[in-house]
Enzyme design. Sequence first.
Site, PDB file in Angstrom:
ATOM      1  N   SER A 153       0.788  -1.332   0.316  1.00  0.00           N
ATOM      2  CA  SER A 153       0.012   0.058   0.167  1.00  0.00           C
ATOM      3  C   SER A 153       0.814   1.397   0.082  1.00  0.00           C
ATOM      4  CB  SER A 153      -0.804   0.021   1.173  1.00  0.00           C
ATOM      5  OG  SER A 153      -1.594   1.437   1.485  1.00  0.00           O
ATOM      6  N   TYR A 166      -2.014   0.035  10.029  1.00  0.00           N
ATOM      7  CA  TYR A 166      -2.113  -0.354   8.654  1.00  0.00           C
ATOM      8  C   TYR A 166      -0.928  -0.079   7.889  1.00  0.00           C
ATOM      9  CZ  TYR A 166      -3.847  -0.974   3.841  1.00  0.00           C
ATOM     10  OH  TYR A 166      -3.967  -1.250   2.583  1.00  0.00           O
TER      11      TYR A 166
END
Length: 271
Positions: A153, A166
């Site tokens: 990501s 995250y």
Amino acid sequence: MDDSAFSLEGRVAVVTGGTGTIGSALAEGLARAGARIALLARGADRLDRVVARLSDSGYDVLGIQADVLAADALETARDEILARFGAVDVLVNCAGGNVPAATLPQDVSPFDLPTEAYREVLDLNLLGTLLPSSVFGAAMCSPPGGSIVNISSMAAARAITRAGGYGAAKAAVESITRWLAVELARRGTGIRVNAIAPGFFVGDQNRSLLIGEDGELTPRGTLIVERTPLARFGEPEELVSTVVWLASDGARFVTGVVVPVDGGFSAFAGV
């Protein structure tokens, strides 16, 4: 250029998280490239729907209900795939994402985010990548090896507000990608390990953060689009060609890399 270098004809691709927005798009793209597909997901109803859609399109697909954090379930799934297809050539670790408990509310200090929330998101992304890699990678070790593609990501390399856990989890995915790539290459397994780092794509997990009930962008969604030089969110299908390339012989000298697919987000300083 030999186009066959980018074909997956006759190969078997396992996609974890195969019923999600990105996972299902990648599974269909791999099938279009010629692969036989094994989809892994936790939810039976969604799994049945995705398998039926791909089967109706003429693709050879097997759906298996399994949790990527349960090694015994993964081993059972591996044995079922080998019994059906006879091999595992490609693994796409698409299971993962953020979790609500690890998304920092605007009015809460990061010091008050529960430790369990960090643990949950780290387990889902890091262990949810490492366990399938270990189980299915063992089936690839006989020549000619195979390809593992992980999903990172933009949050791994850039601080994204409200998503610290995250981001840390995806940074760990990138680290384990490079480590596995080196160790498996040095041991002559023939297994390559790479990752893609998507920019911002609208899915079930982040839709409410990016798009309001009126269909208009939220302030956060607007800020992201303004920081993306191509000035829009990505479409899941736009990840397919990069994953197919990394899975194919066209990338046979590529291992240990993380490829951004982000509309220029990671290149832009915001000014």
